[in-house]
Design a protein around this motif. Structure first.
Motif, PDB file in Angstrom:
ATOM      1  N   PHE A   9      -7.791  -4.358   8.625  1.00 40.64           N
ATOM      2  CA  PHE A   9      -8.073  -5.755   8.315  1.00 40.64           C
ATOM      3  C   PHE A   9      -8.211  -5.963   6.811  1.00 40.64           C
ATOM      4  CE2 PHE A   9     -11.079  -9.232   7.506  1.00 40.64           C
ATOM      5  CZ  PHE A   9     -10.444 -10.267   8.173  1.00 40.64           C
ATOM      6  N   ILE A  10      -8.931  -5.063   6.144  1.00 37.36           N
ATOM      7  CA  ILE A  10      -9.137  -5.194   4.700  1.00 37.36           C
ATOM      8  C   ILE A  10      -7.812  -5.154   3.964  1.00 37.36           C
ATOM      9  CG2 ILE A  10     -10.115  -4.050   2.655  1.00 37.36           C
ATOM     10  CD1 ILE A  10     -12.352  -3.020   4.576  1.00 37.36           C
ATOM     11  N   VAL A  11      -6.949  -4.211   4.315  1.00 37.97           N
ATOM     12  CA  VAL A  11      -5.687  -4.030   3.603  1.00 37.97           C
ATOM     13  C   VAL A  11      -4.720  -5.174   3.884  1.00 37.97           C
ATOM     14  CG1 VAL A  11      -3.632  -2.570   3.404  1.00 37.97           C
ATOM     15  CG2 VAL A  11      -5.897  -1.521   3.459  1.00 37.97           C
ATOM     16  N   PHE A  12      -4.533  -5.523   5.154  1.00 39.60           N
ATOM     17  CA  PHE A  12      -3.479  -6.476   5.492  1.00 39.60           C
ATOM     18  C   PHE A  12      -3.904  -7.927   5.294  1.00 39.60           C
ATOM     19  CE2 PHE A  12      -2.077  -2.686   7.911  1.00 39.60           C
ATOM     20  CZ  PHE A  12      -0.850  -2.548   7.297  1.00 39.60           C
ATOM     21  N   PHE A  13      -5.106  -8.287   5.697  1.00 39.55           N
ATOM     22  CA  PHE A  13      -5.571  -9.650   5.428  1.00 39.55           C
ATOM     23  C   PHE A  13      -5.834  -9.816   3.936  1.00 39.55           C
ATOM     24  CE2 PHE A  13      -8.339 -13.307   5.241  1.00 39.55           C
ATOM     25  CZ  PHE A  13      -7.844 -14.135   6.234  1.00 39.55           C
ATOM     26  N   ALA A 109      -1.722  -1.273  -5.625  1.00 44.91           N
ATOM     27  CA  ALA A 109      -1.457   0.152  -5.807  1.00 44.91           C
ATOM     28  C   ALA A 109      -2.240   0.982  -4.792  1.00 44.91           C
ATOM     29  CB  ALA A 109      -1.818   0.572  -7.232  1.00 44.91           C
ATOM     30  N   ALA A 110      -3.535   0.685  -4.629  1.00 41.70           N
ATOM     31  CA  ALA A 110      -4.359   1.432  -3.682  1.00 41.70           C
ATOM     32  C   ALA A 110      -3.950   1.136  -2.238  1.00 41.70           C
ATOM     33  CB  ALA A 110      -5.832   1.105  -3.897  1.00 41.70           C
ATOM     34  N   GLY A 111      -3.583  -0.118  -1.955  1.00 39.73           N
ATOM     35  CA  GLY A 111      -3.174  -0.481  -0.600  1.00 39.73           C
ATOM     36  C   GLY A 111      -1.908   0.240  -0.174  1.00 39.73           C
ATOM     37  N   LEU A 112      -0.906   0.293  -1.060  1.00 46.91           N
ATOM     38  CA  LEU A 112       0.328   1.010  -0.740  1.00 46.91           C
ATOM     39  C   LEU A 112       0.069   2.506  -0.608  1.00 46.91           C
ATOM     40  CD1 LEU A 112       2.884  -0.863  -3.022  1.00 46.91           C
ATOM     41  CD2 LEU A 112       2.874  -0.829  -0.521  1.00 46.91           C
ATOM     42  N   SER A 113      -0.827   3.044  -1.437  1.00 45.87           N
ATOM     43  CA  SER A 113      -1.185   4.460  -1.328  1.00 45.87           C
ATOM     44  C   SER A 113      -1.841   4.741   0.025  1.00 45.87           C
ATOM     45  CB  SER A 113      -2.137   4.842  -2.470  1.00 45.87           C
ATOM     46  OG  SER A 113      -2.586   6.163  -2.327  1.00 45.87           O
ATOM     47  N   THR A 161      -9.581 -18.517  -2.296  1.00 43.72           N
ATOM     48  CA  THR A 161     -10.753 -17.754  -2.732  1.00 43.72           C
ATOM     49  C   THR A 161     -11.693 -17.559  -1.550  1.00 43.72           C
ATOM     50  OG1 THR A 161     -10.597 -18.636  -4.986  1.00 43.72           O
ATOM     51  CG2 THR A 161     -12.698 -17.669  -4.333  1.00 43.72           C
ATOM     52  N   GLY A 162     -11.853 -18.616  -0.754  1.00 48.56           N
ATOM     53  CA  GLY A 162     -12.683 -18.517   0.444  1.00 48.56           C
ATOM     54  C   GLY A 162     -12.124 -17.516   1.439  1.00 48.56           C
ATOM     55  N   LEU A 163     -10.798 -17.500   1.618  1.00 45.89           N
ATOM     56  CA  LEU A 163     -10.194 -16.543   2.545  1.00 45.89           C
ATOM     57  C   LEU A 163     -10.394 -15.095   2.081  1.00 45.89           C
ATOM     58  CD1 LEU A 163      -6.798 -18.185   3.613  1.00 45.89           C
ATOM     59  CD2 LEU A 163      -8.897 -17.967   4.945  1.00 45.89           C
ATOM     60  N   THR A 164     -10.416 -14.904   0.761  1.00 51.49           N
ATOM     61  CA  THR A 164     -10.604 -13.556   0.225  1.00 51.49           C
ATOM     62  C   THR A 164     -12.003 -13.020   0.525  1.00 51.49           C
ATOM     63  OG1 THR A 164      -9.039 -14.103  -1.547  1.00 51.49           O
ATOM     64  CG2 THR A 164     -10.379 -12.137  -1.871  1.00 51.49           C
ATOM     65  N   LEU A 165     -12.937 -13.916   0.807  1.00 50.15           N
ATOM     66  CA  LEU A 165     -14.289 -13.469   1.171  1.00 50.15           C
ATOM     67  C   LEU A 165     -14.293 -12.678   2.474  1.00 50.15           C
ATOM     68  CD1 LEU A 165     -16.391 -16.649   0.304  1.00 50.15           C
ATOM     69  CD2 LEU A 165     -16.519 -14.425  -0.843  1.00 50.15           C
ATOM     70  N   PHE A 166     -13.338 -12.954   3.367  1.00 51.36           N
ATOM     71  CA  PHE A 166     -13.325 -12.269   4.664  1.00 51.36           C
ATOM     72  C   PHE A 166     -13.013 -10.780   4.527  1.00 51.36           C
ATOM     73  CE2 PHE A 166     -12.888 -16.704   5.930  1.00 51.36           C
ATOM     74  CZ  PHE A 166     -13.765 -16.777   7.002  1.00 51.36           C
ATOM     75  N   PRO A 167     -11.926 -10.383   3.842  1.00 49.84           N
ATOM     76  CA  PRO A 167     -11.724  -8.934   3.680  1.00 49.84           C
ATOM     77  C   PRO A 167     -12.809  -8.279   2.832  1.00 49.84           C
ATOM     78  CG  PRO A 167     -10.102 -10.176   2.409  1.00 49.84           C
ATOM     79  CD  PRO A 167     -10.787 -11.152   3.310  1.00 49.84           C
TER      80      PRO A 167
END
Length: 381
Positions: A9-13, A109-113, A161-167
């Motif tokens: 969820f953290i990576v994809f959302f 970079a970290a997500g693709l890794s 910005t609000g959506l970024t609060l979820f991950p």
């Protein structure tokens, strides 16, 4: 929900919300009441921030793990979004865009890794790049629509910005639910572990750059071509600004479809890059007379990205460093190719510029087979 689900969820959302936020300001740049060159500077500072942070982010993720670096990227992104919501002062916007780029660079970079360290990285990389492009598309479309509907230029910025609060909330929750003891133990072990000296890092980065030089060249040129055609499309197409936005959105949609479809193609990555390079070179020439070919170029770009990522997944030991160099090269291409192509067009004409860019793409097809796959170096052990 287990820890793995939190990470997914953290990576994809997260990549969707970050990319949407990065593009939410683009449709409202004219409303900032600043000169055109300042608008261009505001736009490009994001890419500069991303370009300088992707390689350090990848190297750090190799040392401490991908998820902590992803979390830092989310925090930085939230800070930049908050700054953008505070006002439309040009200096504040410039600073915010640069910070936003740094956060995105660390995250990508970290997500693709992280993806390339999973057992099913081929499918996951397609989903990741599709969501990345979907985020860019959503930011562009909804950023402009919300601004027009509400009359406020920061409505889209507030939404994403609000959506970024979820991950980010998921990141915090997984730390306190699953990783609190593991995180403390990891930090203690890091204190006991001898970190590589700068010369070792430079040697490893230099070695990876040299042995995969044809791959980095292909990233810069083939992905940079998409920036080249997007920069020229408004003038060549003769469409209204609204229709230009729709056309570029469809190009992004084609990239999304190709990113998902490429994961099902059973073709060796180097061969697919070579085929796509030839296709891209031909499409650049066609683009001069038929700008509508930009849609096919978006599709080709999706195939190219997934092929390059999948190649690196099997070619390099340190995935953080590899993905950092990949992201740095892609941002460099998006910066350099439009500038070089525009300069050549100004000196001569767009036909000559297209021939030169197509020639650069053909060089990719010729040289890509010289990459050295599975030539691991492990200097930190």
């Amino acid at each position: 929900m287990d820890r793995s689900s939190f990470h997914f969820f953290i990576v994809f959302f997260g990549v969707f919300s970050l990319m949407a936020l990065s593009n939410a300001i683009v449709p409202v740049l004219p409303n900032l009441n600043v000169p055109l060159d300042m608008q261009a500077f505001i736009f490009s500072l994001y890419f500069l921030g991303a370009m300088v942070s992707t390689l350090p982010g990848g190297i750090i993720s190799d040392r401490i793990g991908q998820i902590p670096v992803i979390g830092v990227g989310l925090i930085i992104t939230l800070v930049s979004g908050t700054l953008l919501l505070m006002g439309i002062d040009p200096v504040l916007v410039l600073i915010s865009r640069f910070i936003e780029g740094i956060g995105a660079g660390l995250f990508v970079a970290a997500g693709l890794s992280w993806i390339n360290n999973q057992g099913t990285q081929n499918r996951l990389s397609g989903i990741f790049m599709a969501l990345l492009n979907l985020g860019l598309l959503a930011g562009m479309v909804f950023g402009g629509w919300i601004a027009g509907y509400t009359g406020t230029i920061n409505g889209g910025i507030l939404l994403f910005t609000g959506l970024t609060l979820f991950p980010f909330a998921a990141f915090l929750l997984q730390i306190f639910t699953f990783d609190r003891k593991n995180t403390v133990d990891h930090i203690l072990s890091m204190e006991r572990r001898q970190l590589p000296v700068l010369s070792e890092l430079v040697r490893e980065v230099t070695g990876m750059v040299v042995r995969q030089a044809p791959l980095w060249y292909s990233v810069i040129i083939l992905l940079g071509i998409t920036g080249f055609v997007q920069a020229l499309y408004p003038d060549l197409s003769g469409l209204s600004p609204l229709n230009i936005g729709v056309a570029l959105a469809i190009m992004n949609l084609a990239t999304i479809i190709a990113s998902l479809g490429a994961t099902w193609i059973r073709v060796e990555p180097v061969l697919l890059i070579r085929i796509s390079a030839i296709l891209m070179g031909g499409l650049v020439l066609i683009f001069v007379q038929y700008p509508i070919s930009i849609f096919l170029m978006g599709f080709a770009a999706g195939l190219i990205m997934i092929s390059q990522i999948n190649y690196l997944a099997s070619a390099e030991e340190h995935q953080g460093m590899a993905m950092g160099l990949f992201s740095t090269s892609s941002y460099a291409g998006m910066t350099l190719l439009p500038a070089i192509g525009g300069y050549i067009t100004g000196l001569t004409n767009i036909g000559i510029a297209a021939v030169i860019v197509a020639f650069l793409a053909i060089i990719c097809a010729i040289t890509i087979g010289r990459c050295k796959c599975r030539n691991f170096l492990i200097p930190f052990e």
